[in-house]
Design an enzyme around this catalytic site. Structure first.
Site, PDB file in Angstrom:
ATOM      1  N   ASP A  36      -2.899   8.261  -2.167  1.00 43.75           N
ATOM      2  CA  ASP A  36      -4.232   8.870  -2.083  1.00 43.75           C
ATOM      3  C   ASP A  36      -4.251   9.848  -0.909  1.00 43.75           C
ATOM      4  O   ASP A  36      -3.541   9.781  -0.177  1.00 43.75           O
ATOM      5  CB  ASP A  36      -5.400   7.911  -2.210  1.00 43.75           C
ATOM      6  CG  ASP A  36      -5.311   6.731  -1.035  1.00 43.75           C
ATOM      7  OD1 ASP A  36      -4.193   6.639  -0.703  1.00 43.75           O
ATOM      8  OD2 ASP A  36      -6.324   5.866  -1.014  1.00 43.75           O
ATOM      9  N   ASP A  44      -7.402  -7.633   2.964  1.00 44.49           N
ATOM     10  CA  ASP A  44      -6.546  -7.448   3.776  1.00 44.49           C
ATOM     11  C   ASP A  44      -7.246  -6.809   5.042  1.00 44.49           C
ATOM     12  O   ASP A  44      -7.861  -6.191   5.010  1.00 44.49           O
ATOM     13  CB  ASP A  44      -5.103  -6.740   3.254  1.00 44.49           C
ATOM     14  CG  ASP A  44      -5.445  -5.193   3.924  1.00 44.49           C
ATOM     15  OD1 ASP A  44      -6.178  -4.744   2.866  1.00 44.49           O
ATOM     16  OD2 ASP A  44      -4.814  -4.792   4.505  1.00 44.49           O
ATOM     17  N   ASP A 103       1.020  -1.415  -0.020  1.00 44.25           N
ATOM     18  CA  ASP A 103       0.122   0.052   0.123  1.00 44.25           C
ATOM     19  C   ASP A 103       0.939   1.235  -0.111  1.00 44.25           C
ATOM     20  O   ASP A 103       2.120   1.064   0.077  1.00 44.25           O
ATOM     21  CB  ASP A 103      -1.007   0.125   1.136  1.00 44.25           C
ATOM     22  CG  ASP A 103      -0.407   0.099   2.614  1.00 44.25           C
ATOM     23  OD1 ASP A 103       0.650   0.382   2.771  1.00 44.25           O
ATOM     24  OD2 ASP A 103      -1.070   0.157   3.500  1.00 44.25           O
ATOM     25  N   SER A 104       0.370   2.391  -0.308  1.00 46.68           N
ATOM     26  CA  SER A 104       1.083   3.506  -0.514  1.00 46.68           C
ATOM     27  C   SER A 104       1.367   4.339   0.718  1.00 46.68           C
ATOM     28  O   SER A 104       2.235   5.328   0.563  1.00 46.68           O
ATOM     29  CB  SER A 104       0.310   4.382  -1.705  1.00 46.68           C
ATOM     30  OG  SER A 104      -0.922   4.791  -0.904  1.00 46.68           O
ATOM     31  N   CYS A 123     -11.453 -26.696  12.649  1.00 46.78           N
ATOM     32  CA  CYS A 123     -10.543 -26.063  11.820  1.00 46.78           C
ATOM     33  C   CYS A 123      -9.421 -27.163  11.783  1.00 46.78           C
ATOM     34  O   CYS A 123      -9.100 -27.867  12.408  1.00 46.78           O
ATOM     35  CB  CYS A 123     -10.036 -24.850  12.627  1.00 46.78           C
ATOM     36  SG  CYS A 123      -8.408 -24.229  11.959  1.00 46.78           S
ATOM     37  N   CYS A 148      -6.002 -26.054  10.969  1.00 47.67           N
ATOM     38  CA  CYS A 148      -4.821 -25.337  11.071  1.00 47.67           C
ATOM     39  C   CYS A 148      -3.857 -26.185  12.034  1.00 47.67           C
ATOM     40  O   CYS A 148      -4.264 -27.137  12.874  1.00 47.67           O
ATOM     41  CB  CYS A 148      -5.030 -24.033  11.363  1.00 47.67           C
ATOM     42  SG  CYS A 148      -4.950 -23.748  13.308  1.00 47.67           S
ATOM     43  N   CYS A 171      -4.765 -26.102  15.703  1.00 51.64           N
ATOM     44  CA  CYS A 171      -5.966 -26.808  16.281  1.00 51.64           C
ATOM     45  C   CYS A 171      -5.605 -28.255  16.026  1.00 51.64           C
ATOM     46  O   CYS A 171      -6.368 -29.151  16.681  1.00 51.64           O
ATOM     47  CB  CYS A 171      -7.369 -26.387  15.307  1.00 51.64           C
ATOM     48  SG  CYS A 171      -7.767 -24.783  15.726  1.00 51.64           S
ATOM     49  N   GLN A 185     -12.101   6.422  -4.100  1.00 55.99           N
ATOM     50  CA  GLN A 185     -12.241   7.168  -2.746  1.00 55.99           C
ATOM     51  C   GLN A 185     -13.687   7.558  -3.018  1.00 55.99           C
ATOM     52  O   GLN A 185     -14.559   7.147  -4.026  1.00 55.99           O
ATOM     53  CB  GLN A 185     -11.507   8.110  -2.464  1.00 55.99           C
ATOM     54  CG  GLN A 185     -10.072   7.448  -2.076  1.00 55.99           C
ATOM     55  CD  GLN A 185     -10.119   6.869  -0.744  1.00 55.99           C
ATOM     56  OE1 GLN A 185     -11.180   6.749  -0.072  1.00 55.99           O
ATOM     57  NE2 GLN A 185      -8.944   6.322  -0.276  1.00 55.99           N
ATOM     58  N   HIS A 225      -3.600 -19.353  13.706  1.00 61.27           N
ATOM     59  CA  HIS A 225      -5.017 -19.786  13.431  1.00 61.27           C
ATOM     60  C   HIS A 225      -6.012 -18.999  12.830  1.00 61.27           C
ATOM     61  O   HIS A 225      -6.872 -19.154  11.995  1.00 61.27           O
ATOM     62  CB  HIS A 225      -5.663 -20.339  14.905  1.00 61.27           C
ATOM     63  CG  HIS A 225      -7.258 -20.549  14.782  1.00 61.27           C
ATOM     64  ND1 HIS A 225      -7.764 -21.648  14.354  1.00 61.27           N
ATOM     65  CD2 HIS A 225      -8.268 -19.688  15.106  1.00 61.27           C
ATOM     66  CE1 HIS A 225      -8.955 -21.492  14.537  1.00 61.27           C
ATOM     67  NE2 HIS A 225      -9.463 -20.259  14.946  1.00 61.27           N
TER      68      HIS A 225
END
Lengths: 384, 384
Positions: free
Chosen positions: B145, B276, B91-92, B314, B316, B319, B198, B345
């Site tokens: 931005d 994200d 990201d900027s 789960c 993972c 778990c 935006q 997890h």
């Protein structure tokens, strides 16, 4: 036989062997990473497997306080609780109890002390500690012993050593009785109780302790305590020579709490088979790492843009993937991954050191190997 | 073509596709773990690979300050520096610069601000940020931005949105020129510049931004910014509907900073492909985990002797191996492994959620799947 120790090759006092336990075999000499609170700090059990760790430590004192040995028993024992399928050794808490500040009262029955967490009063006897170590369920359990400062004079050392021997008798009686009960009910895996040779830096006391221990029982292995606690190196080496001559050769010898590279090498040369130390993980969390050319601290500015790995001769998962510049960045930013990678490197370093010593013993080249190794390591030290 | 997006199946507004980048492919919808400072906090790149993460984030603002984007360039770029061979998006810094307390002065040229580390004055322009992102060398780079508070009124939102569009033009010009230079010298991998839509919660502004962006260039993908920043959920969903209708369908849409399970599902239903969020690792370090039945905090006393995994559905690595009792113990004792396992997890949870949504889209069952999923998740919430 649940426990067995076989020596495959020997070179002078040093030996390369295999120690079989109910949870697997340990090729010796071996370094055992320390998992004080049911985790080797900053590492995952998978990391330990990948590095070839075979046996790890847990600490009865700390686990008794948190989360409690009975809780661990109820959760299926320490192996299952912490996700470690290999051999485990628990120490007895003797070292911790006698290292605590605050109240401490030793009697023949046991030790009254205060928890370092909340100051609550606790009482450890040999029998109580055996119960704790049984609840934890490690493969090897250490006796409860009376630990004294490293430079204690003969009368103080004698008193503690003789008390430790009497406590050993009580540990043995307690575990033997409980073993009979368990066998009757078909319960529980076998645990090997290791005695601990004390006696400070007094050769005669060490000899007497070895004799008394040997006469008491046919042990599966032996602990050597009260060394590397402030005494001069030559005194430690002398005690190791004495103990080497005085103990039977048919069980692994575990030098408790010793784990700096130079000490490991000198002790292997004097017949020691097992080592443990919190230094590799503690140093790792502080940014310091072992390298073949001596120690370095990754936080130093000189590593800011250093593309080299921590140690060019190392094949650990940190050195294979990351530059000093990246690892320094992680430390500068307090990133958790940095703690893990440096701990991993240091533990790998000591595991590899023990493996290399093992190969040198098998090749009858331990003297030449250790001389070379130490010269390179000391050279780096004097440069840094 | 270094970048390509193909849609394999669609269901309503939602799509299952593959986004090809110079460092590999991303199956969408996808959750992208955030590696702010060149590390996804508490995790190892190997953990991310094992969990099936495909694309991760880095942050231009933070990396510019520490260790410096030029140092990362000199160390071979962000992929090599952090040991991550897969796709990266940076990201900027727009969001960070405008979130800082302390001095901040916006002009048409750029933004003057103070480092959160030492208060030093810095000046970010679209051109300077493009240079930083080029030094880092991510596959996808976001435009610089002008970010405003979530509930800004129309004139404020219009001013910032229109400035962001002018800055987008400057970002595009700068990257195009530098690309020509690089091509002449045969240097550097191609990077895809993503514009950011935006316009706050003002539908008309969002529509105008989409139109201006679309007319400016044939983009490889699109960012959607300024959502999930305090506005009501219906307002966010409405904006997503507007953007979905107004953007071309042939590039992945990335909803910036959004990553709670319910938001991800609602956004996928409205045509979003990439997500994200720092929540999974931040929550993990705080002891809180997502489960299929809602969130739980592992530090609660009720988990003291709970033999169950964090989430029984789960698979993972936390778990599969550890009980809630063990994980709680790690948190009570401030053990680093606890931070890692809970972060792992939570990241795995969101990666799996996006994968399940993808399968549901391919099976034309997204509506039923998402209704069921949300009902189960909300039920757990109301119980806890």
């Amino acid at each position: 036989m649940s426990f067995e120790f076989s020596i495959h090759s020997a070179s002078g006092a040093s030996r390369a062997g295999v120690f079989v336990t109910p949870h697997g075999s340990v090729e010796t000499p071996a370094f055992m990473p320390v998992g004080t609170l049911a985790t080797v700090k900053a590492l995952d059990p998978e990391d330990l497997v990948a590095m070839g760790a075979s046996m790890i430590l847990g600490n009865a004192y700390h686990l008794h306080l948190r989360p409690g040995d009975e809780l661990i028993r109820d959760m299926g024992g320490l192996h299952r609780f912490m996700g470690w399928g290999g051999p485990i050794l628990t120490d007895s808490g003797g070292f911790q109890v006698f290292s605590l500040s605050g109240l401490r009262k030793v009697s023949e029955d046991g030790v009254e002390f205060q928890s370092h967490l909340d100051g609550s009063r606790r009482f450890f006897t040999p029998e109580a500690v055996m119960q704790i170590e049984r609840n934890l369920g490690a493969d090897v359990i250490m006796q409860f012993d009376h630990v004294i400062p490293g430079q204690s004079d003969e009368p103080v050392a004698r008193d503690a050593s003789e008390r430790s021997l009497r406590w050993l008798g009580r540990c043995l009686r307690e575990t033997t009785e409980r073993r009979h009960d368990a066998d009757k009910h078909g319960e529980g895996a076998e645990q090997a109780l290791f005695p601990i040779v004390q006696g400070g830096t007094h050769a005669q006391l060490r000899r007497e302790a070895c004799r008394a221990i040997t006469e008491m029982h046919d042990w599966k292995g032996f602990g050597i305590g009260g060394l590397s606690v402030g005494e001069a190196k030559p005194a430690m080496y002398e005690m190791l020579d004495v103990v080497d001559e005085s103990l039977p050769g048919d069980g692994p010898r575990y030098l408790m709490g010793v784990g700096f590279p130079e000490d490991i090498i000198e002790a292997i040369r004097r017949g020691v088979d097992l080592f443990d130390c919190v230094a590799p993980t503690r140093m790792g969390r502080n940014g310091t790492v072992f390298t073949a050319g001596g120690r370095i601290n990754i936080k130093r500015t000189q590593y800011r843009n250093d593309p080299k790995p921590l140690d060019e001769s190392c094949d650990c998962s940190a050195c294979r993937r990351f530059s000093r510049a990246y690892l320094r960045h992680l430390f500068v930013c307090d990133e958790i991954l940095g703690l893990r990678l440096l701990s991993l490197h240091n533990v790998h370093f000591l595991l590899s050191l023990a493996r290399s010593a093992r190969e040198a013993i098998a090749a009858s080249s331990l003297d030449a190997w250790s001389t070379d190794w130490l010269a390179r390591y000391q050279l780096g030290k004097s440069k840094s």
